[in-house]
Design an enzyme around this catalytic site. Structure first.
Site, PDB file in Angstrom:
ATOM      1  N   ARG A   1     -12.008   6.965 -11.826  1.00  0.00           N
ATOM      2  CA  ARG A   1     -10.664   7.347 -12.243  1.00  0.00           C
ATOM      3  C   ARG A   1     -10.180   6.454 -13.373  1.00  0.00           C
ATOM      4  O   ARG A   1     -10.182   5.231 -13.252  1.00  0.00           O
ATOM      5  CB  ARG A   1      -9.681   7.257 -11.071  1.00  0.00           C
ATOM      6  CG  ARG A   1     -10.014   8.230  -9.940  1.00  0.00           C
ATOM      7  CD  ARG A   1      -8.974   8.204  -8.846  1.00  0.00           C
ATOM      8  NE  ARG A   1      -9.417   9.019  -7.710  1.00  0.00           N
ATOM      9  CZ  ARG A   1      -8.738   9.146  -6.573  1.00  0.00           C
ATOM     10  NH1 ARG A   1      -7.592   8.507  -6.429  1.00  0.00           N
ATOM     11  NH2 ARG A   1      -9.200   9.895  -5.600  1.00  0.00           N
TER      12      ARG A   1
ATOM     13  N   ARG B   1      -7.184  -1.187  -6.942  1.00  0.00           N
ATOM     14  CA  ARG B   1      -7.156  -0.019  -7.836  1.00  0.00           C
ATOM     15  C   ARG B   1      -8.217  -0.209  -8.920  1.00  0.00           C
ATOM     16  O   ARG B   1      -8.040  -0.985  -9.848  1.00  0.00           O
ATOM     17  CB  ARG B   1      -5.763   0.134  -8.455  1.00  0.00           C
ATOM     18  CG  ARG B   1      -5.537   1.455  -9.167  1.00  0.00           C
ATOM     19  CD  ARG B   1      -4.123   1.548  -9.713  1.00  0.00           C
ATOM     20  NE  ARG B   1      -3.135   1.546  -8.657  1.00  0.00           N
ATOM     21  CZ  ARG B   1      -2.730   2.643  -8.007  1.00  0.00           C
ATOM     22  NH1 ARG B   1      -3.231   3.826  -8.331  1.00  0.00           N
ATOM     23  NH2 ARG B   1      -1.820   2.563  -7.046  1.00  0.00           N
TER      24      ARG B   1
ATOM     25  N   GLU C   1      -1.743   1.946   1.308  1.00  0.00           N
ATOM     26  CA  GLU C   1      -2.480   3.196   1.503  1.00  0.00           C
ATOM     27  C   GLU C   1      -3.995   2.979   1.512  1.00  0.00           C
ATOM     28  O   GLU C   1      -4.534   2.286   0.654  1.00  0.00           O
ATOM     29  CB  GLU C   1      -2.123   4.191   0.399  1.00  0.00           C
ATOM     30  CG  GLU C   1      -2.865   5.515   0.501  1.00  0.00           C
ATOM     31  CD  GLU C   1      -2.889   6.280  -0.806  1.00  0.00           C
ATOM     32  OE1 GLU C   1      -3.838   7.060  -0.997  1.00  0.00           O
ATOM     33  OE2 GLU C   1      -1.985   6.074  -1.646  1.00  0.00           O
TER      34      GLU C   1
ATOM     35  N   SER D   1      -5.367   9.347   2.243  1.00  0.00           N
ATOM     36  CA  SER D   1      -4.406  10.451   2.188  1.00  0.00           C
ATOM     37  C   SER D   1      -5.093  11.678   2.766  1.00  0.00           C
ATOM     38  O   SER D   1      -6.163  12.066   2.298  1.00  0.00           O
ATOM     39  CB  SER D   1      -3.973  10.738   0.747  1.00  0.00           C
ATOM     40  OG  SER D   1      -3.014   9.818   0.312  1.00  0.00           O
TER      41      SER D   1
ATOM     42  N   ARG E   1     -10.991  -0.439  -0.249  1.00  0.00           N
ATOM     43  CA  ARG E   1      -9.754  -0.905   0.385  1.00  0.00           C
ATOM     44  C   ARG E   1     -10.010  -1.335   1.833  1.00  0.00           C
ATOM     45  O   ARG E   1      -9.331  -2.232   2.339  1.00  0.00           O
ATOM     46  CB  ARG E   1      -8.685   0.180   0.310  1.00  0.00           C
ATOM     47  CG  ARG E   1      -8.251   0.445  -1.132  1.00  0.00           C
ATOM     48  CD  ARG E   1      -7.019   1.311  -1.240  1.00  0.00           C
ATOM     49  NE  ARG E   1      -6.654   1.494  -2.637  1.00  0.00           N
ATOM     50  CZ  ARG E   1      -5.492   1.983  -3.065  1.00  0.00           C
ATOM     51  NH1 ARG E   1      -4.570   2.339  -2.173  1.00  0.00           N
ATOM     52  NH2 ARG E   1      -5.235   2.122  -4.352  1.00  0.00           N
TER      53      ARG E   1
END
Length: 421
Positions: free
Chosen positions: A261, A276, A348, A351, A389
């Site tokens: 990403r 990230r 987070e 999701s 994560r």
């Protein structure tokens, strides 16, 4: 993609639902395109009827051995007009499709209203928070242990990349295998998909055209391929343009992939460490279901992701996202947030989303209904889990005063050690 019939049948209600997620529907543009589509269709139908009438008359005159030259000329004229109109129809239809492609999924009625993350609703908490005096973050822990090297990663690739070494690399590999073992044991079929996909695949799950700036793209032949931002893209598109048998649903897949990403709009957030990254690992859960199965599947899929956190004994909470905080394609999303001691908060880690038939319309994924009539399937997906994560959460929650890391019991057989020193 939004069902065009929803707009046509109840424009005000759809616009109101979209407004709850911060999207203003361009009603003027919609009405203009819809009117042009209807007018073109009516004109085409009239010309086709005229063409058929003239053709029948030409045939009658020829059978009667009468002169049909005037009607034949008229037939050609009608045919030429029809070709021009069909070209215009295709142009209008493409414009209408582009318009629909930019509209997000209306939120499900069970989703709370709100503008941003502050309106999200906590559903539950699990686990005991660790008591750690002056907790260190994963960068300090990993660097001191020699298992994380961000400086050499920057030398290789720039910012937002990481090198894992020794037991740090083994911990990452252990997490991947552990997650796959658990999810395949829960009934998911493991998939190893391509990591480069065509534009049609990105369009099918909603990444294109809206999020092109967040994707990595490479030239390929006369076109381009995209590095996948998540396994959701290739796994969902496995069944693009197919009809799934009703007896196969719900159909559950899991896949480990690297994810890529650019996240062009995220600079300034989580720039330290590996929260990230431009490249990261993830085990993804993807489900295909009939409409009457989908809501229950969201609960199951979310619970399957939670089971990984519970097996690793990592404290977490489940949050229902409000209308303004959901992703573009989702109609309902739960976020799972893991506790990070260094930040003294939950972050987070997964999701889990229910898309309704939004993605299936874009990708033309249908299922054979009970009466044999094809209907668009419902798609769902969630991280089970984001591996990097989880790596961070293990280091921070299992840190000891001397800087070593206790290995969660569930991972010890995969690592062959109880402590990372």
């Amino acid at each position: 993609m939004l069902d065009a019939n929803l707009l046509r049948n109840d424009l005000d209600a759809v616009a109101a639902r979209l407004a709850e997620r911060g999207y203003t529907l361009d009603r003027v543009r919609y009405l203009e395109l819809d009117q042009r589509r209807r007018a073109a269709l009516q004109e085409a139908e009239a010309l086709k009827a005229e063409r058929n009438r003239v053709s029948e008359e030409v045939g009658r005159l020829k059978r009667a051995k009468e002169n049909a030259d005037t009607l034949i000329a008229q037939q050609r004229e009608v045919g030429d007009k029809l070709k021009e109109l069909e070209a215009a129809e295709r142009e209008i239809e493409a414009a209408f499709k582009d318009f629909l492609a930019g509209i997000p999924n209306p939120p499900h009625t069970s989703v709370p209203s709100g503008r941003d993350e502050h309106a999200n609703v906590e559903i539950k908490r699990w686990g005991q928070l660790p008591v750690i005096d002056a907790p260190k973050d994963h960068v300090e822990l990993g660097t001191a242990l020699g298992i994380l090297d961000l400086d050499r990663a920057a030398k290789l690739s720039g910012a937002r990349f990481a090198v894992l070494k020794g037991l740090g690399a083994k911990l990452e590999r252990a997490l991947i295998t552990f997650m796959l073992d658990r999810q395949t044991g829960a009934g998911y079929t493991e998939i190893i998909p391509p990591y480069l996909v065509n534009p049609e695949s990105m369009y099918g799950t909603g990444q294109l055209p809206k999020f092109e700036q967040d994707l990595f793209k490479v030239a390929h032949g006369d076109g381009a391929l995209y590095l996948i931002p998540t396994a959701e893209v290739p796994v969902t598109n496995l069944y693009r343009d197919e009809i799934l048998p009703a007896e196969a649903l719900p159909m559950r897949h899991c896949a480990f992939t690297p994810c890529f990403r650019s996240e062009a709009g995220s600079y300034g957030r989580d720039t330290k460490g590996i929260i990230r990254q431009h490249q990261f690992h993830k085990v993804e859960l993807v489900t295909f279901a009939a409409a009457d199965q989908a809501e229950a599947e969201l609960e199951r899929l979310t619970a399957d992701a939670e089971a990984i956190l519970e097996a690793l004994e990592l404290p977490y909470r489940r949050v229902l996202l409000c209308t303004g905080d959901m992703g573009f394609s989702s109609q309902k999303t739960y976020d799972l947030e893991v506790w990070l001691p260094s930040q003294n908060t939950y972050r987070e880690i997964s999701s889990c989303s229910w898309f309704g038939d939004f993605q299936a319309r874009r990708a033309n994924i249908r299922q054979r209904g009970k009466e044999g009539k094809p209907a668009f399937a419902h798609t769902l997906n969630g991280s089970g889990l984001a591996v990097g994560r989880t790596w961070v959460a293990v280091l921070e929650n299992y840190q000891q005063p001397d800087g070593s890391i206790r290995v969660p019991k569930a991972l010890q057989p995969y690592i062959g050690a109880e402590v990372i020193r």
